[in-house]
Design an enzyme around this catalytic site. Structure first.
Site, short mmCIF file in Angstrom:
data_model
loop_
_atom_site.label_atom_id
_atom_site.label_comp_id
_atom_site.label_asym_id
_atom_site.label_seq_id
_atom_site.Cartn_x
_atom_site.Cartn_y
_atom_site.Cartn_z
CE1 TYR A 191 -3.11 -2.97 0.19
CE2 TYR A 191 -3.45 -2.56 2.52
CZ TYR A 191 -3.71 -3.29 1.38
OH TYR A 191 -4.59 -4.35 1.44
CD GLN A 247 -14.61 8.38 5.10
OE1 GLN A 247 -13.53 7.80 5.16
NE2 GLN A 247 -15.09 8.90 3.99
N1 NAP Z 1 -5.99 -8.39 0.93
C1 NAP Z 1 -6.31 -7.66 -0.11
O1 NAP Z 1 -5.96 -7.98 -1.26
C2 NAP Z 1 -7.08 -6.39 0.11
C3 NAP Z 1 -7.66 -5.71 -0.98
C4 NAP Z 1 -8.40 -4.56 -0.73
C5 NAP Z 1 -8.55 -4.11 0.60
N2 NAP Z 1 -7.95 -4.77 1.63
C6 NAP Z 1 -8.04 -4.30 3.03
O2 NAP Z 1 -9.39 -3.98 3.34
C7 NAP Z 1 -9.48 -2.62 3.74
C8 NAP Z 1 -10.82 -2.03 3.35
O3 NAP Z 1 -11.09 -2.20 1.97
P1 NAP Z 1 -11.15 -0.98 0.94
O4 NAP Z 1 -10.36 0.14 1.50
O5 NAP Z 1 -10.86 -1.53 -0.39
O6 NAP Z 1 -12.69 -0.60 0.85
P2 NAP Z 1 -13.93 -0.31 1.82
O7 NAP Z 1 -13.59 -0.52 3.23
O8 NAP Z 1 -15.04 -1.07 1.24
O9 NAP Z 1 -14.18 1.24 1.53
C9 NAP Z 1 -13.38 2.20 2.13
C10 NAP Z 1 -13.60 3.58 1.55
O10 NAP Z 1 -14.97 3.97 1.60
C11 NAP Z 1 -15.08 5.34 2.03
N3 NAP Z 1 -15.76 5.31 3.34
C12 NAP Z 1 -15.41 4.55 4.42
N4 NAP Z 1 -16.27 4.73 5.44
C13 NAP Z 1 -17.18 5.60 5.01
C14 NAP Z 1 -18.34 6.17 5.61
N5 NAP Z 1 -18.70 5.84 6.84
N6 NAP Z 1 -19.07 7.06 4.87
C15 NAP Z 1 -18.71 7.37 3.62
N7 NAP Z 1 -17.62 6.88 2.99
C16 NAP Z 1 -16.86 5.98 3.68
C17 NAP Z 1 -13.65 5.88 2.12
O11 NAP Z 1 -13.22 6.43 0.86
P3 NAP Z 1 -13.70 7.86 0.28
O12 NAP Z 1 -13.94 8.77 1.43
O13 NAP Z 1 -12.59 8.28 -0.61
O14 NAP Z 1 -14.95 7.55 -0.50
C18 NAP Z 1 -12.85 4.63 2.39
O15 NAP Z 1 -11.53 4.71 1.99
C19 NAP Z 1 -8.26 -1.96 3.09
O16 NAP Z 1 -7.94 -0.72 3.71
C20 NAP Z 1 -7.23 -3.03 3.28
O17 NAP Z 1 -6.76 -3.02 4.61
C21 NAP Z 1 -7.24 -5.90 1.39
#
Ligand code: NAP
Length: 329
Positions: free
Chosen positions: A58, A284
């Protein structure tokens, strides 16, 4: 916040965890203010979150560095999960990657060290030997994997303890349910659910696919005609936004924000240890942490299941969010 045991370890973790990918402010997510990133980690701690997930990949270590900075003076009781890139799974590369991550994170030990993606070009025994050496030296406490399909999980778990499998899982991304979740349940491997808000879709803040930032329209939800897509699928944009409309009306009925319902739904699914909710701002993560206390009744769970069947069917059995040719084996 209710705590759950991480795999078969002694480590207890919060049901809602903080995912730190977006904190690096690159690739998919766009610029991120550093002070705001540190404040977001502090808000997570204040809300009772104890598990933080990051990876060397990341922002090429930037997410780890920011998390390490935010945790100075706050390390006690925190469970740090990080991941090693698939390119670094050979013995010497893995040891060096872990040393770099320890420096980035400003810590002596990584509580959960995960293989980010399997790499068929590196013998798994080589990877496991390196992980076990790090564990003996106290540099990592527990071993986990991520994005492992049934065959890879069986191969890994036959040679080593494997506490967790980190998988893409949300109301809109249920491909893991058919084969991988049952395998994890059979083996006592805890599931860490990633992209639980479908990268923001499940907060209800995007009215259409065109409103989603272009860098996020790379996944198989969206048509391969979207400029940054590297899959060949037609996508299921229509089904996704119809499902979101249904979910919105269910949320209205029970009087809870969509983010709460999406995260709480995961905590009701078998095998899920913790939900890795990404956040970029303190408000958030406070909102996301509040989902932990939401209990959904059977009628609501069934309505959510029905609302997401068409997307589940369109996505099919391939859990890979980004590629039609699945990297899961
Ligand atoms: N192992 C893997 O291959 C893999 C792949 C992907 C992710 N991950 C892990 O999973 C974690 C979470 O997944 P993700 O970051 O892809 O997506 P997610 O948790 O589904 O979405 C996170 C994004 O949504 C928005 N958000 C979050 N809470 C919110 C709220 N309460 N209200 C409005 N907007 C909100 C924010 O972006 P904005 O404000 O910009 O909209 C935030 O960065 C990652 O940080 C990582 O640690 C792992």
């Amino acid at each position: 916040m209710k705590m759950t045991r991480l795999g078969q370890t002694e480590l207890m973790v919060s049901g809602i965890a903080m995912g730190c990918w977006a904190l690096s402010g690159v690739e998919t997510w766009g610029a991120q203010d550093e002070t705001e990133a540190v404040r977001t980690v502090h808000a997570a701690l204040d809300a009772g979150i104890t598990l933080f997930d990051t990876a060397e990949a990341y922002g090429d270590g930037e997410s780890e560095r920011l998390l390490g900075k935010a945790l100075v003076g706050n390390r006690n009781g925190v469970v740090i999960a990080s991941k090693v890139r698939p390119a670094n799974l050979a013995h010497a590369e893995l040891i060096a990657a872990c040393e770099r991550s320890l420096r980035n994170l400003r810590t002596d030990t990584i509580d959960l060290y995960q293989v980010h993606w399997a790499n068929p070009d590196v013998p798994i025994g080589d990877t496991i030997e390196a992980l076990q050496q790090l564990q003996k030296e106290g540099k990592i406490r527990a071993i986990g994997v991520s994005n492992f399909g049934v065959r890879d999980l069986q191969g890994f778990a036959s040679l080593s303890a494997c506490e967790t499998n980190q998988l893409p899982y949300s109301l809109l991304w249920r491909a893991v349910e058919s084969k991988i979740v049952p395998e994890c349940l059979k083996r006592g491997v805890g599931i860490l659910a990633y992209s639980p808000l479908a990268q923001g879709l499940l907060t209800g803040k995007f009215e259409s696919a065109d409103a989603v930032p272009e860098e996020r329209r790379r996944t198989r939800f969206y048509s391969s005609a979207r400029p940054l897509a590297r899959h060949g699928d037609t996508g299921c944009e229509e089904e996704v936004f119809l499902a979101i409309a249904e979910i919105r009306s269910i949320c209205r009925e029970i009087g809870r924000p969509m983010a709460h319902v999406a995260l709480a739904w995961l905590l009701h699914q078998p095998g899920v240890t913790s939900v890795l909710a990404g956040a970029r701002r303190p408000e958030q993560i406070r909102e996301n942490a509040a989902a932990e206390a939401l209990v959904l009744d059977l009628d609501t769970l069934q309505a959510l299941d029905r609302a997401t069947q068409a997307v589940k069917k369109a996505i099919g059995e391939n859990p890979d969010m980004w590629q039609s040719q699945s990297r899961y084996r």
